[in-house]
Design a protein around this motif. Structure first.
Motif, PDB file in Angstrom:
ATOM      1  N   ILE A 122    -132.517 -43.507 -19.574  1.00 56.41           N
ATOM      2  CA  ILE A 122    -133.283 -44.554 -18.958  1.00 56.41           C
ATOM      3  C   ILE A 122    -134.368 -43.946 -17.991  1.00 56.41           C
ATOM      4  CG2 ILE A 122    -133.488 -46.664 -17.746  1.00 56.41           C
ATOM      5  CD1 ILE A 122    -130.664 -47.218 -18.643  1.00 56.41           C
ATOM      6  N   LYS A 123    -134.040 -43.072 -17.220  1.00 57.65           N
ATOM      7  CA  LYS A 123    -134.744 -42.354 -16.370  1.00 57.65           C
ATOM      8  C   LYS A 123    -135.819 -41.498 -17.000  1.00 57.65           C
ATOM      9  CE  LYS A 123    -130.738 -42.524 -13.109  1.00 57.65           C
ATOM     10  NZ  LYS A 123    -129.893 -41.501 -12.510  1.00 57.65           N
ATOM     11  N   LYS A 124    -135.405 -41.046 -18.182  1.00 57.89           N
ATOM     12  CA  LYS A 124    -136.362 -39.968 -18.653  1.00 57.89           C
ATOM     13  C   LYS A 124    -137.205 -40.533 -19.697  1.00 57.89           C
ATOM     14  CE  LYS A 124    -133.777 -35.922 -17.380  1.00 57.89           C
ATOM     15  NZ  LYS A 124    -132.616 -34.747 -17.941  1.00 57.89           N
ATOM     16  N   GLY A 125    -137.117 -42.075 -19.851  1.00 55.61           N
ATOM     17  CA  GLY A 125    -138.027 -42.545 -20.866  1.00 55.61           C
ATOM     18  C   GLY A 125    -137.794 -42.791 -22.388  1.00 55.61           C
ATOM     19  N   GLY A 126    -136.473 -42.714 -22.567  1.00 55.09           N
ATOM     20  CA  GLY A 126    -135.503 -42.744 -24.038  1.00 55.09           C
ATOM     21  C   GLY A 126    -135.928 -44.024 -24.589  1.00 55.09           C
ATOM     22  N   SER A 127    -135.908 -43.886 -25.917  1.00 58.06           N
ATOM     23  CA  SER A 127    -136.503 -45.159 -26.487  1.00 58.06           C
ATOM     24  C   SER A 127    -135.349 -46.063 -26.332  1.00 58.06           C
ATOM     25  CB  SER A 127    -136.357 -44.901 -28.166  1.00 58.06           C
ATOM     26  OG  SER A 127    -135.205 -44.666 -28.617  1.00 58.06           O
ATOM     27  N   LEU A 128    -135.689 -47.471 -26.636  1.00 56.47           N
ATOM     28  CA  LEU A 128    -134.630 -48.530 -26.660  1.00 56.47           C
ATOM     29  C   LEU A 128    -133.697 -48.203 -27.744  1.00 56.47           C
ATOM     30  CD1 LEU A 128    -133.902 -51.351 -25.608  1.00 56.47           C
ATOM     31  CD2 LEU A 128    -135.427 -52.309 -27.395  1.00 56.47           C
ATOM     32  N   GLU A 129    -133.996 -47.993 -28.940  1.00 51.16           N
ATOM     33  CA  GLU A 129    -133.223 -47.704 -30.049  1.00 51.16           C
ATOM     34  C   GLU A 129    -131.987 -46.670 -29.517  1.00 51.16           C
ATOM     35  OE1 GLU A 129    -132.888 -46.366 -34.697  1.00 51.16           O
ATOM     36  OE2 GLU A 129    -134.786 -46.436 -33.649  1.00 51.16           O
ATOM     37  N   ASP A 130    -132.266 -45.704 -28.836  1.00 50.20           N
ATOM     38  CA  ASP A 130    -131.337 -44.694 -28.614  1.00 50.20           C
ATOM     39  C   ASP A 130    -130.276 -45.110 -27.401  1.00 50.20           C
ATOM     40  OD1 ASP A 130    -132.497 -42.727 -30.155  1.00 50.20           O
ATOM     41  OD2 ASP A 130    -133.881 -41.714 -28.754  1.00 50.20           O
ATOM     42  N   ILE A 131    -131.226 -46.042 -26.534  1.00 50.89           N
ATOM     43  CA  ILE A 131    -130.179 -46.456 -25.325  1.00 50.89           C
ATOM     44  C   ILE A 131    -129.132 -47.521 -25.992  1.00 50.89           C
ATOM     45  CG2 ILE A 131    -130.299 -47.632 -23.155  1.00 50.89           C
ATOM     46  CD1 ILE A 131    -132.952 -46.690 -22.765  1.00 50.89           C
ATOM     47  N   GLN A 132    -129.497 -48.277 -26.963  1.00 49.02           N
ATOM     48  CA  GLN A 132    -128.873 -49.242 -27.355  1.00 49.02           C
ATOM     49  C   GLN A 132    -127.741 -48.628 -28.283  1.00 49.02           C
ATOM     50  OE1 GLN A 132    -131.738 -51.299 -29.755  1.00 49.02           O
ATOM     51  NE2 GLN A 132    -131.893 -53.246 -28.554  1.00 49.02           N
ATOM     52  N   LYS A 133    -127.826 -47.432 -28.729  1.00 51.74           N
ATOM     53  CA  LYS A 133    -126.924 -46.595 -29.394  1.00 51.74           C
ATOM     54  C   LYS A 133    -125.740 -46.159 -28.488  1.00 51.74           C
ATOM     55  CE  LYS A 133    -129.432 -45.058 -33.590  1.00 51.74           C
ATOM     56  NZ  LYS A 133    -130.065 -43.902 -34.125  1.00 51.74           N
ATOM     57  N   VAL A 134    -126.185 -45.593 -27.384  1.00 47.06           N
ATOM     58  CA  VAL A 134    -125.307 -45.213 -26.531  1.00 47.06           C
ATOM     59  C   VAL A 134    -124.524 -46.341 -25.919  1.00 47.06           C
ATOM     60  CG1 VAL A 134    -124.895 -44.313 -24.134  1.00 47.06           C
ATOM     61  CG2 VAL A 134    -126.619 -43.221 -25.671  1.00 47.06           C
ATOM     62  N   ILE A 135    -125.022 -47.527 -25.651  1.00 47.69           N
ATOM     63  CA  ILE A 135    -124.104 -48.739 -25.342  1.00 47.69           C
ATOM     64  C   ILE A 135    -123.211 -49.244 -26.438  1.00 47.69           C
ATOM     65  CG2 ILE A 135    -124.312 -51.190 -24.536  1.00 47.69           C
ATOM     66  CD1 ILE A 135    -127.260 -50.226 -23.220  1.00 47.69           C
ATOM     67  N   GLU A 136    -123.956 -49.393 -27.664  1.00 49.57           N
ATOM     68  CA  GLU A 136    -122.947 -49.860 -28.573  1.00 49.57           C
ATOM     69  C   GLU A 136    -122.048 -48.767 -29.071  1.00 49.57           C
ATOM     70  OE1 GLU A 136    -123.413 -52.651 -29.557  1.00 49.57           O
ATOM     71  OE2 GLU A 136    -125.407 -53.221 -29.351  1.00 49.57           O
ATOM     72  N   ASN A 137    -122.083 -47.706 -28.825  1.00 49.71           N
ATOM     73  CA  ASN A 137    -121.074 -46.591 -29.008  1.00 49.71           C
ATOM     74  C   ASN A 137    -120.145 -46.399 -27.917  1.00 49.71           C
ATOM     75  OD1 ASN A 137    -122.119 -46.105 -31.435  1.00 49.71           O
ATOM     76  ND2 ASN A 137    -123.326 -44.340 -30.863  1.00 49.71           N
ATOM     77  N   GLY A 138    -120.478 -46.909 -26.904  1.00 45.84           N
ATOM     78  CA  GLY A 138    -119.400 -47.128 -25.700  1.00 45.84           C
ATOM     79  C   GLY A 138    -119.660 -45.891 -24.516  1.00 45.84           C
ATOM     80  N   GLY A 139    -120.679 -45.139 -24.756  1.00 48.11           N
ATOM     81  CA  GLY A 139    -120.988 -44.036 -23.835  1.00 48.11           C
ATOM     82  C   GLY A 139    -121.675 -44.919 -22.569  1.00 48.11           C
ATOM     83  N   LEU A 140    -121.906 -45.822 -22.524  1.00 50.61           N
ATOM     84  CA  LEU A 140    -122.323 -46.866 -21.361  1.00 50.61           C
ATOM     85  C   LEU A 140    -121.917 -48.219 -21.686  1.00 50.61           C
ATOM     86  CD1 LEU A 140    -126.014 -45.842 -20.195  1.00 50.61           C
ATOM     87  CD2 LEU A 140    -123.838 -45.116 -19.091  1.00 50.61           C
TER      88      LEU A 140
END
Length: 205
Positions: A122-140
């Motif tokens: 989030i802080k470094k401007g990652g894409s929404l899709e990449d952030i969603q993947k991290v959340i859906e995969n349980g990383g966050l």
């Protein structure tokens, strides 16, 4: 107030001349206070950090019981999940590297660093899709907190990530009224960061 109660608990814990059984009793009381009053540690990080520091000092020696060490570690783990930096204990434990609590806290610190690194997307401007993947995969998760008790909604607002903020609220049901370690709502963070798009969206929502 809750602040007054936690202050008193800290003073009680800070008494000298404890025997292990007494400290365990005080810790049991503290757990009860937090649970019964519904205190969320993220709202009281400074007070909780002071209390944790007192506990760590009591466990520095080798004579601490396994039960006491276990309870102290459990408590610190709970507060670390709320956004308290484990690194604050490094200096206190520097002379006690062989202590069981020191070893556990080192592992907890490594885990915390790994989890907090996920917020860099989030802080470094990652894409929404990449952030969603991290959340859906349980990383966050929607309950994950960064340093200082910041939730995903707070960070989205701070960096004016309206796309992410809207997805978190609309699709994931995140509560905009939940506060960070400074007791700021998502709107408070957006205003403090001069995030105009996020501020406007939150107010309209």
């Amino acid at each position: 107030t809750h602040d007054d109660i936690l202050y008193v608990v800290g003073r009680v814990l800070d008494r000298k001349g404890y025997i292990p059984g007494h400290l365990l009793s005080v810790m049991d009381l503290l757990w009860s206070i937090i649970d019964k009053l519904g205190l969320h540690p993220a709202c009281y990080l400074k007070q909780m950090q002071k209390i944790c520091m007192i506990m760590v000092k009591e466990c520095r020696g080798d004579k601490s019981s396994g039960e006491l060490l276990s309870k102290v570690f459990e408590f610190i783990g709970r507060i670390s999940n709320a956004g308290m930096d484990i690194e604050v204990f490094d200096e206190e434990l520097s002379c006690y590297r062989e202590n069981e609590l020191s070893k556990k806290l080192t592992k907890l610190k490594q885990k915390q660093v790994t989890e907090w690194s996920q917020f860099d997307l989030i802080k470094k401007g990652g894409s929404l899709e990449d952030i969603q993947k991290v959340i859906e995969n349980g990383g966050l998760t929607i309950s994950s907190r960064d340093r200082g008790g910041l939730l995903l909604t707070h960070l989205s607002a701070a960096y004016d990530r309206l796309d992410l903020l809207e997805w978190l609220v609309v699709n994931k049901g995140m509560d905009l009224d939940l506060v960070d370690g400074q007791r700021r709502s998502t709107l408070d963070v957006a205003k403090a960061s001069k995030a105009t798009a996020a501020t406007k969206w939150i107010m309209e929502w």
